[in-house]
Every structure is written in C-alpha cells, then in structure tokens.
Motif scaffolding. Sequence first.
Motif, PDB file in Angstrom:
ATOM      1  N   ILE A   1       6.362   6.584  -1.871  1.00 28.64           N
ATOM      2  CA  ILE A   1       6.478   5.266  -2.507  1.00 28.64           C
ATOM      3  C   ILE A   1       7.497   4.414  -1.764  1.00 28.64           C
ATOM      4  CG2 ILE A   1       7.336   4.074  -4.572  1.00 28.64           C
ATOM      5  CD1 ILE A   1       6.013   6.300  -6.235  1.00 28.64           C
TER       6      ILE A   1
ATOM      7  N   ARG B   1       6.157   3.365   1.716  1.00 30.09           N
ATOM      8  CA  ARG B   1       5.192   2.267   1.573  1.00 30.09           C
ATOM      9  C   ARG B   1       5.900   0.964   1.227  1.00 30.09           C
ATOM     10  NH1 ARG B   1       0.558   3.259  -2.665  1.00 30.09           N
ATOM     11  NH2 ARG B   1       2.335   3.167  -4.113  1.00 30.09           N
ATOM     12  N   TYR B   2       6.857   1.055   0.325  1.00 31.39           N
ATOM     13  CA  TYR B   2       7.623  -0.138  -0.062  1.00 31.39           C
ATOM     14  C   TYR B   2       8.311  -0.756   1.153  1.00 31.39           C
ATOM     15  CZ  TYR B   2      11.461  -2.884  -1.931  1.00 31.39           C
ATOM     16  OH  TYR B   2      12.357  -3.899  -2.175  1.00 31.39           O
TER      17      TYR B   2
ATOM     18  N   GLU C   1      -2.299   0.243   0.151  1.00 33.14           N
ATOM     19  CA  GLU C   1      -2.652   0.102  -1.264  1.00 33.14           C
ATOM     20  C   GLU C   1      -1.800  -0.965  -1.936  1.00 33.14           C
ATOM     21  OE1 GLU C   1      -2.322   3.816  -3.263  1.00 33.14           O
ATOM     22  OE2 GLU C   1      -4.206   4.599  -2.472  1.00 33.14           O
ATOM     23  N   ARG C   2      -2.445  -1.800  -2.719  1.00 35.00           N
ATOM     24  CA  ARG C   2      -1.721  -2.790  -3.508  1.00 35.00           C
ATOM     25  C   ARG C   2      -0.978  -2.062  -4.612  1.00 35.00           C
ATOM     26  NH1 ARG C   2      -5.661  -7.903  -4.475  1.00 35.00           N
ATOM     27  NH2 ARG C   2      -3.660  -8.888  -4.875  1.00 35.00           N
ATOM     28  N   ASN C   3       0.220  -2.527  -4.924  1.00 35.22           N
ATOM     29  CA  ASN C   3       1.050  -1.786  -5.866  1.00 35.22           C
ATOM     30  C   ASN C   3       2.119  -2.693  -6.470  1.00 35.22           C
ATOM     31  OD1 ASN C   3       3.695  -1.562  -4.183  1.00 35.22           O
ATOM     32  ND2 ASN C   3       2.056  -0.991  -2.770  1.00 35.22           N
ATOM     33  N   LYS C   4       2.848  -2.128  -7.383  1.00 35.09           N
ATOM     34  CA  LYS C   4       3.991  -2.821  -7.984  1.00 35.09           C
ATOM     35  C   LYS C   4       5.254  -1.996  -7.760  1.00 35.09           C
ATOM     36  CE  LYS C   4       1.244  -5.186 -11.520  1.00 35.09           C
ATOM     37  NZ  LYS C   4       1.051  -5.419 -12.977  1.00 35.09           N
ATOM     38  N   ASP C   5       5.326  -1.378  -6.581  1.00 31.47           N
ATOM     39  CA  ASP C   5       6.497  -0.559  -6.257  1.00 31.47           C
ATOM     40  C   ASP C   5       7.776  -1.375  -6.382  1.00 31.47           C
ATOM     41  OD1 ASP C   5       4.637   1.353  -5.648  1.00 31.47           O
ATOM     42  OD2 ASP C   5       4.836   1.168  -3.474  1.00 31.47           O
TER      43      ASP C   5
ATOM     44  N   LYS D   1       5.463   6.057 -11.063  1.00 38.43           N
ATOM     45  CA  LYS D   1       4.106   5.570 -10.843  1.00 38.43           C
ATOM     46  C   LYS D   1       3.546   4.709 -11.970  1.00 38.43           C
ATOM     47  CE  LYS D   1       2.362   9.690  -9.853  1.00 38.43           C
ATOM     48  NZ  LYS D   1       1.370  10.718  -9.442  1.00 38.43           N
TER      49      LYS D   1
END
Length: 247
Positions: free
Chosen positions: A115, A118-119, A174-178, A246
């Motif tokens: 995570i 990726r962030y 991947e689109r995310n809200k990290d 997550k």
Amino acid sequence: MPRKARERSETGIYHVMLKGIDKKDIFAGKQDYEKFLYYVNRAMEISKFEVYGYCLMPNHVHILLKEGTEKIGDAIRRIAVGYAQYFNIKYGRNGHLFQNRFRSEPVNDDVYFLIVLRYIHQNPIKANMVINMEDYEWSSYNEYIMKSKREITNIKFAMELFSNIKNFKKFMMERNKDKCLEYNERIRYTDKELEKMIMSIIDISKLKELDKETRDEVLREIKNVTKASNRQLSNVTGIGRGIWEKV
C-alpha cells in the motif's frame, strides 16, 4: 513539551517523509533532484540501509526503506544535512531547508508495504503532475519496470510478492483511497475511550462474527466516526491492521 518517541518498526522497514520548511520547494531543477539522489546513495553506503521505493516531489520526499547499521534518524539526517548544505550554497540562502523533524511510520507487514509503495508511486498522479507513473522521472517506479538506469532501489523484495511484472503494474495502477503518513493526523484516545466509542456503534465481540462485506462496512463507519489510528483500532478490536488499512 517533550517530543513523542518515534514508533519503532518490527520489521525495520519505514515510510519516511521529508517536507520543505513552510511547504516551500526543495528542488528548483533537474540537477537538484539528481543531487538529492546522490546523497541518498552516499548515505546508503555508510548506513547500509535498503531503499524499496521513493518519490521526489517539488516540496517533499517519500522514501520506503529498511534500517541498516545506523538508526533511521541518523541515516535520514545524513541525507537531509548533505542536501541542505548543497542547496543553500547553490542558491545563496541560509537556514533550514526541511522541517526540523522528518516524519515516519513503521511498515510491519507485506499488505501495508505494498500500500505504501503504491501510494509513493502514485504521488505525482494524485498531484496532477503526470497521467502515467512512468512519465514521472523522480520516483522508483521506472526502476521497477526496467525503464531507468538508476540502481538505488532494491526491487527484488517487492517483486517477490507478485507472480510477474504485469501483476505488479496492475496493482500499482489500481485506483484507491490510500492514506499514508501525511494524512494520518488522527485523534488520540486512551484505549478505554476508543473502546467506549466503538461499543456505541457495535459490540466489539461481534465483529469477527460478521460476514466480510458487513464487517468492512462497519469498520469504515468506525474509522469515519472515531478518526483513530489503524494501529490503535487494531489493538482495541483485535481486527488485524492490514484489514483496517484496506477498508
């Protein structure tokens, strides 16, 4: 008031952020970015830490690293002091370049490691600087996909968590809200205070009995209401930190 002790990592891996003082830029041109990476390399030779990821943004820096022979604070100071001296001489300025104390968070499991990585790699996209990660020159992403000649990053550790480069790229994109480190300005409670707040939403003992979809929905509500840290939420509820990260 004494400073809060820096939280130690069980794995020796940390996500570190250095910010320009008063949010000012710490890079004015390509040579500055290269010089910062030079000081990272030099500190690595002395401190023997490993870099797993990085991103140099105009006014701040993210580094994902594993502590070496020196404590993390000593290693980061080697980088920051060396670069600040270079920057001040080059641009005829005096005083601090970075905020006095760098920020860090421990990375204690593989889930959060990925995570954070990726962030870090998505920072330029979320700042609307580029559309694709590979278009940003000053991150470790291109080292991972073999489009950079730099050899700062130990890519083997992360790549062993994927079956192939295609799956790595898919996860990174991947689109995310990290929300890592810089957004984790959480409200602080005692464990008893937090437990009381959670119990007003749901009986903690019932959490593990819920199906995954319902549980995740409840966990999101708890996070939104309490604004507590994932670490403390995990300690109080017994739900793993990786799961909290997550939801």
